[in-house]
Design a protein around this motif. Structure first.
Motif, PDB file in Angstrom:
ATOM      1  N   ALA A 185       0.831  -1.205   0.000  1.00 13.51           N
ATOM      2  CA  ALA A 185       0.000   0.000   0.000  1.00 13.51           C
ATOM      3  C   ALA A 185       0.868   1.259   0.000  1.00 13.51           C
TER       4      ALA A 185
ATOM      5  N   ALA B 253       1.466   3.766  -3.324  1.00 12.23           N
ATOM      6  CA  ALA B 253       1.141   5.185  -3.185  1.00 12.23           C
ATOM      7  C   ALA B 253       2.310   6.053  -3.646  1.00 12.23           C
TER       8      ALA B 253
ATOM      9  N   ARG C 286      -6.321  12.952  -4.885  1.00 10.67           N
ATOM     10  CA  ARG C 286      -6.347  11.653  -4.212  1.00 10.67           C
ATOM     11  C   ARG C 286      -7.132  11.785  -2.911  1.00 10.67           C
TER      12      ARG C 286
ATOM     13  N   GLN D 195      -6.823   9.318  -0.341  1.00 11.86           N
ATOM     14  CA  GLN D 195      -5.986   8.817   0.747  1.00 11.86           C
ATOM     15  C   GLN D 195      -4.903   9.824   1.110  1.00 11.86           C
TER      16      GLN D 195
ATOM     17  N   GLU E 205      -9.552  -0.482   4.414  1.00  7.45           N
ATOM     18  CA  GLU E 205      -8.833   0.731   4.020  1.00  7.45           C
ATOM     19  C   GLU E 205      -7.673   0.402   3.086  1.00  7.45           C
TER      20      GLU E 205
ATOM     21  N   ARG F 110      -7.137   1.884  -0.713  1.00 12.83           N
ATOM     22  CA  ARG F 110      -5.892   2.634  -0.932  1.00 12.83           C
ATOM     23  C   ARG F 110      -5.109   2.043  -2.101  1.00 12.83           C
TER      24      ARG F 110
ATOM     25  N   GLU G 190      -6.922   2.823  -5.413  1.00 11.72           N
ATOM     26  CA  GLU G 190      -6.759   4.207  -5.858  1.00 11.72           C
ATOM     27  C   GLU G 190      -5.360   4.426  -6.436  1.00 11.72           C
ATOM     28  N   SER G 191      -4.342   3.904  -5.766  1.00 14.45           N
ATOM     29  CA  SER G 191      -2.970   4.102  -6.233  1.00 14.45           C
ATOM     30  C   SER G 191      -2.706   3.411  -7.564  1.00 14.45           C
TER      31      SER G 191
END
Length: 671
Positions: free
Chosen positions: A412, A416, A428, A430, A478, A482, A485-486
């Motif tokens: 994660a 990111a 973003r 996060q 979470e 995360r 999204e990344s």
């Protein structure tokens, strides 16, 4: 083909006449012009054919008949105008891949001089289904198709692969084929596909594939292998080892190379203890008892008696390595994905990683993966991996979950950082990762710069996808969203669109569990964008409809902006398919209004990058509606904002739209 030069709006003019004739296959841009004062092209990649696949081993015995069959099949199929298929079948670890590597080195490379492509489908399989689009994408890049010209969908990639390979004598090597369609999709038009698998596929044989059956080594060949690896073994003891290992080459090599690294015990001692089942150390006995229960329920790592023999040998080899190496082996059995780096293993809590990996390599339990990316990657053979995962099932649940949590957190944070380098200052949800990039690498940063970050994400794609599934199974919601999204940075850049849909759906579920409407909007929008690029506009719109229902409580106005932007892109796509100019212009106006809403949402924050992107989108819609003068004003404003905020990557995109507007307005020289 021949054509008049045309402007961006499709209007023909007679300034130059250009021709591309013959049987040309064109991949990438073609420049057609009457006069060129200067032109700078990027440095082309090295003009060498790909040579992918495992290297042949120096220690290789017997298999005379199988090698002859492969040679004869290659000669026969190379002589004909049609592509050929050879199916190499045998139990896991029996030496199928090495047999093919030996045949390639000896004769097949001469018959197929234009290159060798290789893939292990285990790296692309999920729930029994292989991501063939991802495989073809790797093949196309190996054949020097620039990533920007690799299409998104499976059908388009298949067509492009066949076009690029049409004039080449290619050898395609595919491991772990389980179903005939997996092999058919990868057959080169004028070359040979050699597929390895554990079972016969009758439909491939009906297609004309040549079958080569690879059995475990008989006593004579196995004894020769034992004495090649352990020169002082007498023939009777060597034969006993072969029988104990059921002629399985992987088990033989693992046992003998482990023994070769130690002055004691002797080969006779190993045979005696294997027969008595006395191997094991104090901290390993509990694991072995649990494994015995699991094996009884599962039936061992392989097929019948061979699998039981391999399990027995692997038990013995693992029990005899150093304690830190044994713990590293167990950790490899816990990890999701198919490969591991020293960085990941260290993050997961392993100690003396380099020493442990070295011992696993010397015992033939692990192999070093050939890779062009920076980190050295390690993997377990599929038979060994099954054994390691069997051991992992016997570990205390708390220890297993703790290791997995460390792995998921590592990925994660790393993803990111990669996203930030690839896509820069985008919106973003996060927060920034808790650990700096320098803390995630053992000998330095995992990557530096955009290009390295994207390559790292792509090299870790299978492992990242597995980490998302593990996080979902463990209810670490979470971490799920995360990661999702990344990974837009990877999925959008390299067009791994099926991955984007699969992970995005898990992200939606995670957002719902956490009661995060903002996250759910983001996840649904990512799924919608992947569906849009795959051409499934209806699915994309259904995801956006569900996201729009959540906009009220979501908070950040940019979430409204991303939904409106995606709706605008869909409107432009539908406009391109309209037959009448009036309908196309109505779609363009619909898109313009949606992009204007997105622009206003980004101004409300304000988000400078979002303002530039949405201005660029508004201009695209104006050009599609043939409103050239209005487009110039919007483009000027977007370019001014981009320069003022340092958003340099957007400037070429803005200028491309400006060129289309100029061409549409008739200013061809300026365009």
């Amino acid at each position: 083909m021949s054509s008049l030069g045309t402007d961006g709006g499709g209007t023909a003019h007679n300034a130059a006449y250009n021709t591309v004739s013959g049987d040309a296959v064109i991949v990438g841009p073609v420049l057609m012009a009457q006069h060129i004062e200067g032109l700078r092209l990027p440095t082309p990649p090295p003009d060498v054919p790909p040579r992918q696949g495992p290297m042949p081993s120096r220690v290789f015995v017997n298999r005379t008949k199988e090698l002859a069959d492969l040679r004869d099949a290659g000669l026969s199929l190379a002589a004909g105008p049609e592509p050929g298929v050879v199916l190499v079948v045998g139990v896991g670890g029996v030496g199928k891949t090495q047999l093919v590597a030996q045949a390639v080195r000896r004769e097949l490379h001469q018959l197929y001089p234009d290159g060798q492509l290789h893939v292990d489908l285990a790296d692309h399989r999920r729930d029994g289904v292989v991501d063939l689009a991802a495989v073809l994408g790797e093949f196309l890049r190996a054949l020097k198709v620039h990533k920007d010209y690799v299409p998104a969908g499976l059908a388009e990639r298949t067509a492009l692969f066949r076009s690029v390979a049409a004039g080449l004598r290619l050898l395609v090597k595919v491991d772990d084929v389980q179903h005939a369609p997996e092999a058919r999709a990868l057959v080169p038009p004028r070359g040979l596909l050699v597929a390895t698998g554990r079972r016969v596929l009758p439909s491939l044989l009906m297609d004309g594939a040549v079958l080569i059956d690879v059995a475990p080594l008989d006593e004579t060949a196995g004894t020769e292998l034992v004495r090649r690896l352990h020169a002082d073994a007498d023939e009777g003891t060597a034969a006993d080892v072969v029988r104990l290992c059921a002629g399985h080459p992987l088990a033989l090599r693992a046992a003998l190379e482990w023994l070769a690294a130690r002055p004691q015990p002797t080969l006779d001692d190993v045979v005696r203890d294997l027969t008595a089942g006395r191997y094991g150390t104090g901290d390993d006995n509990g694991v072995r008892k649990e494994m015995a229960v699991a094996k009884g329920a599962r039936g061992g790592t392989g097929e019948g008696g061979v699998g039981e023999a391999v399990d027995a040998v692997l038990d013995s080899v693992v029990a005899g390595v150093a304690g830190h190496t044994r713990h590293l082996y167990d950790l490899l059995g816990v990890l999701p994905g198919t490969t591991a780096t020293a960085d990941l293993l260290t993050a997961a809590g392993a100690t003396r990683v380099d020493e442990g990996l070295g011992e696993l390599l010397s015992c033939r339990l692990a192999v070093l993966v050939e890779s062009s990316d920076r980190p050295r990657r390690y993997r377990l053979h599929d038979v060994v991996r099954a054994h390691a995962r069997l051991r992992a099932r016997a570990l205390p649940e708390e220890r297993r979950r703790a290791a997995l949590r460390l792995v998921v957190d590592f990925y994660a944070d790393a993803a990111a950082h990669g996203d930030a380098l690839v896509l820069g200052d985008r919106f973003r949800i996060q927060p920034p990762p808790g650990r700096p990039l320098s803390e995630l690498g053992v000998r330095g940063p995992l990557f530096t710069g955009r290009a390295e970050a994207l390559e790292w994400l792509d090299a870790e794609r299978v492992n990242l996808r597995s980490a998302i599934r593990v996080a979902a199974d463990e209810r670490w919601y979470e971490a799920v969203w995360r990661l999702c999204e990344s990974l837009w940075a990877l999925y959008h850049s390299r067009k791994h669109l099926a991955d984007c849909v699969e992970s995005g759906l898990l992200g939606i579920e995670a957002a719902q569990h956490e009661a995060r409407p903002d996250v759910e909007i983001r996840m649904r929008n990512q799924v919608a964008r992947a569906a849009y690029e795959l051409g499934d506009l209806d699915r994309a719109e259904s995801q956006l409809d569900a996201a729009a229902d959540l906009l009220g409580p979501a908070g950040d106005p940019r979430l409204t902006g991303v939904v409106q932007e995606s709706r605008g892109l869909i409107a432009l796509a539908r406009g391109r398919s309209e037959e009448s100019p009036g309908a196309a212009h109505r779609r363009a106006e619909e898109a313009r209004q949606l992009f204007e809403h997105a622009l206003a949402a980004n101004r409300a924050v304000p988000d400078p990058h979002g303002i530039v992107v949405q201005g660029y989108n508004v201009a695209q819609a104006l050009v599609a509606g043939e409103r050239w003068a209005d487009a110039f004003d919007v483009l000027d404003e977007a370019a001014e904002t981009a320069r003022a905020t340092g958003d340099e990557p957007m400037l070429p995109r803005i200028d491309l739209v400006r060129a289309r507007a100029l061409a549409g307005a008739g200013s061809l020289d300026r365009a």
